[in-house]
Scaffold this motif. Structure first.
Motif, mmCIF file in Angstrom:
data_model
loop_
_atom_site.group_PDB
_atom_site.id
_atom_site.type_symbol
_atom_site.label_atom_id
_atom_site.label_comp_id
_atom_site.label_asym_id
_atom_site.label_seq_id
_atom_site.Cartn_x
_atom_site.Cartn_y
_atom_site.Cartn_z
ATOM 1 N N ALA A 146 0.451 -9.955 -13.943
ATOM 2 C CA ALA A 146 -0.629 -8.976 -14.070
ATOM 3 C C ALA A 146 -1.817 -9.372 -13.193
ATOM 4 O O ALA A 146 -2.441 -8.524 -12.538
ATOM 5 C CB ALA A 146 -1.051 -8.859 -15.529
ATOM 6 N N ASN A 147 -2.138 -10.664 -13.185
ATOM 7 C CA ASN A 147 -3.213 -11.134 -12.313
ATOM 8 C C ASN A 147 -2.873 -10.864 -10.848
ATOM 9 O O ASN A 147 -3.723 -10.403 -10.072
ATOM 10 C CB ASN A 147 -3.454 -12.624 -12.517
ATOM 11 C CG ASN A 147 -4.430 -13.195 -11.497
ATOM 12 O OD1 ASN A 147 -5.620 -12.890 -11.514
ATOM 13 N ND2 ASN A 147 -3.916 -14.007 -10.577
ATOM 14 N N ALA A 148 -1.637 -11.142 -10.464
ATOM 15 C CA ALA A 148 -1.225 -10.908 -9.077
ATOM 16 C C ALA A 148 -1.307 -9.418 -8.730
ATOM 17 O O ALA A 148 -1.703 -9.050 -7.618
ATOM 18 C CB ALA A 148 0.194 -11.423 -8.854
ATOM 19 N N ALA A 149 -0.935 -8.565 -9.697
ATOM 20 C CA ALA A 149 -1.028 -7.117 -9.468
ATOM 21 C C ALA A 149 -2.483 -6.701 -9.281
ATOM 22 O O ALA A 149 -2.795 -5.832 -8.457
ATOM 23 C CB ALA A 149 -0.402 -6.362 -10.642
ATOM 24 N N ALA A 150 -3.383 -7.335 -10.052
ATOM 25 C CA ALA A 150 -4.808 -7.057 -9.882
ATOM 26 C C ALA A 150 -5.294 -7.546 -8.524
ATOM 27 O O ALA A 150 -6.133 -6.891 -7.872
ATOM 28 C CB ALA A 150 -5.604 -7.723 -11.003
ATOM 29 N N ALA A 155 -6.556 -5.517 -2.614
ATOM 30 C CA ALA A 155 -6.127 -5.304 -1.227
ATOM 31 C C ALA A 155 -5.673 -3.865 -0.972
ATOM 32 O O ALA A 155 -5.221 -3.558 0.137
ATOM 33 C CB ALA A 155 -4.997 -6.270 -0.887
ATOM 34 N N GLY A 156 -5.768 -3.012 -2.000
ATOM 35 C CA GLY A 156 -5.324 -1.637 -1.840
ATOM 36 C C GLY A 156 -3.811 -1.514 -1.796
ATOM 37 O O GLY A 156 -3.271 -0.534 -1.266
ATOM 38 N N ARG A 157 -3.103 -2.476 -2.374
ATOM 39 C CA ARG A 157 -1.643 -2.491 -2.312
ATOM 40 C C ARG A 157 -1.004 -2.507 -3.702
ATOM 41 O O ARG A 157 0.158 -2.844 -3.844
ATOM 42 C CB ARG A 157 -1.158 -3.730 -1.536
ATOM 43 C CG ARG A 157 -1.664 -3.833 -0.098
ATOM 44 C CD ARG A 157 -1.001 -2.794 0.786
ATOM 45 N NE ARG A 157 -1.249 -3.015 2.203
ATOM 46 C CZ ARG A 157 -2.335 -2.613 2.857
ATOM 47 N NH1 ARG A 157 -3.298 -1.978 2.187
ATOM 48 N NH2 ARG A 157 -2.473 -2.853 4.155
ATOM 49 N N PHE A 158 -1.772 -2.124 -4.710
ATOM 50 C CA PHE A 158 -1.241 -2.202 -6.067
ATOM 51 C C PHE A 158 0.029 -1.382 -6.283
ATOM 52 O O PHE A 158 1.014 -1.911 -6.824
ATOM 53 C CB PHE A 158 -2.300 -1.790 -7.095
ATOM 54 C CG PHE A 158 -1.743 -1.618 -8.490
ATOM 55 C CD1 PHE A 158 -1.429 -2.722 -9.278
ATOM 56 C CD2 PHE A 158 -1.498 -0.346 -9.008
ATOM 57 C CE1 PHE A 158 -0.894 -2.565 -10.551
ATOM 58 C CE2 PHE A 158 -0.969 -0.182 -10.282
ATOM 59 C CZ PHE A 158 -0.668 -1.292 -11.053
ATOM 60 N N PRO A 159 0.070 -0.095 -5.920
ATOM 61 C CA PRO A 159 1.282 0.693 -6.221
ATOM 62 C C PRO A 159 2.558 0.082 -5.661
ATOM 63 O O PRO A 159 3.586 0.007 -6.357
ATOM 64 C CB PRO A 159 0.979 2.065 -5.587
ATOM 65 C CG PRO A 159 -0.511 2.145 -5.568
ATOM 66 C CD PRO A 159 -0.962 0.741 -5.266
ATOM 67 N N ALA A 160 2.501 -0.377 -4.429
ATOM 68 C CA ALA A 160 3.694 -0.944 -3.795
ATOM 69 C C ALA A 160 4.087 -2.266 -4.448
ATOM 70 O O ALA A 160 5.271 -2.521 -4.708
ATOM 71 C CB ALA A 160 3.453 -1.138 -2.304
ATOM 72 N N TYR A 161 3.094 -3.109 -4.726
ATOM 73 C CA TYR A 161 3.399 -4.410 -5.338
ATOM 74 C C TYR A 161 3.869 -4.224 -6.778
ATOM 75 O O TYR A 161 4.768 -4.947 -7.242
ATOM 76 C CB TYR A 161 2.156 -5.301 -5.288
ATOM 77 C CG TYR A 161 2.416 -6.738 -5.685
ATOM 78 C CD1 TYR A 161 3.276 -7.548 -4.952
ATOM 79 C CD2 TYR A 161 1.788 -7.295 -6.798
ATOM 80 C CE1 TYR A 161 3.516 -8.865 -5.310
ATOM 81 C CE2 TYR A 161 2.015 -8.617 -7.167
ATOM 82 C CZ TYR A 161 2.885 -9.397 -6.421
ATOM 83 O OH TYR A 161 3.114 -10.701 -6.781
ATOM 84 N N VAL A 190 5.571 -6.395 0.704
ATOM 85 C CA VAL A 190 4.577 -5.327 0.801
ATOM 86 C C VAL A 190 3.766 -5.530 2.075
ATOM 87 O O VAL A 190 3.116 -6.567 2.243
ATOM 88 C CB VAL A 190 3.638 -5.324 -0.428
ATOM 89 C CG1 VAL A 190 2.582 -4.233 -0.289
ATOM 90 C CG2 VAL A 190 4.437 -5.145 -1.712
ATOM 91 N N ASP A 191 3.799 -4.562 2.943
ATOM 92 C CA ASP A 191 3.082 -4.672 4.219
ATOM 93 C C ASP A 191 1.601 -4.975 4.007
ATOM 94 O O ASP A 191 0.908 -4.276 3.261
ATOM 95 C CB ASP A 191 3.214 -3.370 5.017
ATOM 96 C CG ASP A 191 4.624 -3.156 5.559
ATOM 97 O OD1 ASP A 191 5.386 -4.145 5.610
ATOM 98 O OD2 ASP A 191 4.963 -2.003 5.913
#
Length: 257
Positions: A146-150, A155-161, A190-191
């Motif tokens: 969850a922390n990593a998702a935050a 970085a604006g990459r939440f949905p992909a991650y 994730v790019d």
């Protein structure tokens, strides 16, 4: 009375006295054992109470320090991670745990439909992260994922991650997400996510206290488990007739007014 008879009576009295003394000594030892056992029992109970007391209030998922919300988080106490058009007429609220097998099943079944609806501007999703499996199974993978998702949200990459985590979810009893190296390795899928900023955020547990706050809100909300999924406040996960097609139909109908 002959001297012999007097001697016999004296001997009998002495034997009786000795027997009484033995009985008193035995009774004394018995009482001592009972008291000793009681003391041990009380001490054992005290030890148990001490352990309980020592652990009370420590169910914080290992989080400490200030609550740092990720960039763009919204809702009460900034605990929701938003995806989609903020102006969409339908809101899907998802309480989820990255270690939760049922959450993965939901994501696998509904992922493409949710993406389709958010991309079309018809649906906004509020993801709320939970550490239920850490509490039930032990470990820290729910919190660290969850922390990593935050961190990915920053970085604006939440949905992909978010999708990558579920697509690579380990078995429930395997706390693989507790390893920062694993979470960082998955970021390579994730790019643009695998940066030093992201890595530092993951390693430092920057949002751990925020994750604990989100889990606290889940516990106080009295939700039955994960995933808990609501469309405009209605629990659709509890609807046995719900399908991705039905969800799409409901969102499209609501968009038409």
């Amino acid at each position: 009375m002959s001297e012999k008879n007097r001697e016999g009576k004296r001997t009998a009295r002495e034997r009786l006295a000795e027997e009484r003394e033995k009985q008193k000594a035995a009774e004394k030892r018995r009482r001592a054992l009972i008291v000793g056992a009681s003391v041990v029992g009380v001490l054992g109970l005290a030890a148990v109470i001490g352990v309980v007391a020592a652990n009370a209030g420590k169910d914080d998922g290992g989080a400490s320090g200030p609550v740092v919300a990720p960039s763009g988080a919204n809702g009460e106490n900034s605990l929701a991670l938003p995806v989609g058009d903020a102006g969409a007429r339908s809101t899907l609220t998802v309480w989820e745990d990255f270690r939760c097998p049922a959450c993965k099943s939901f994501e696998d079944a509904y992922r493409s439909t949710i993406h389709e609806l958010t991309d079309a501007g018809l649906l906004k999703v509020e993801y709320r992260l939970v550490t239920l499996i850490d509490g039930n199974m032990g470990g820290s993978g729910s919190r660290k994922a969850a922390n990593a998702a935050a961190c990915a949200q920053n970085a604006g990459r939440f949905p992909a991650y978010h999708d990558v985590l579920y697509q690579n979810q380990p078995p429930e009893t395997d706390d693989a997400f507790s390893r920062n190296s694993r979470l960082i390795d998955l970021a390579k899928k994730v790019d643009g996510l695998d940066t030093e900023t992201f890595r530092t955020c993951v390693r430092n547990g920057t949002h751990d206290a925020w994750v604990a706050k989100s889990n606290e809100a889940f516990q106080k909300g009295g939700y039955g488990g994960t995933p808990s999924v609501f469309l405009n406040g209605t629990n659709i996960y509890a609807d046995q007739s719900m399908t991705p097609a039905k969800l799409k139909q409901m969102v499209e109908k609501n968009a038409q007014g």
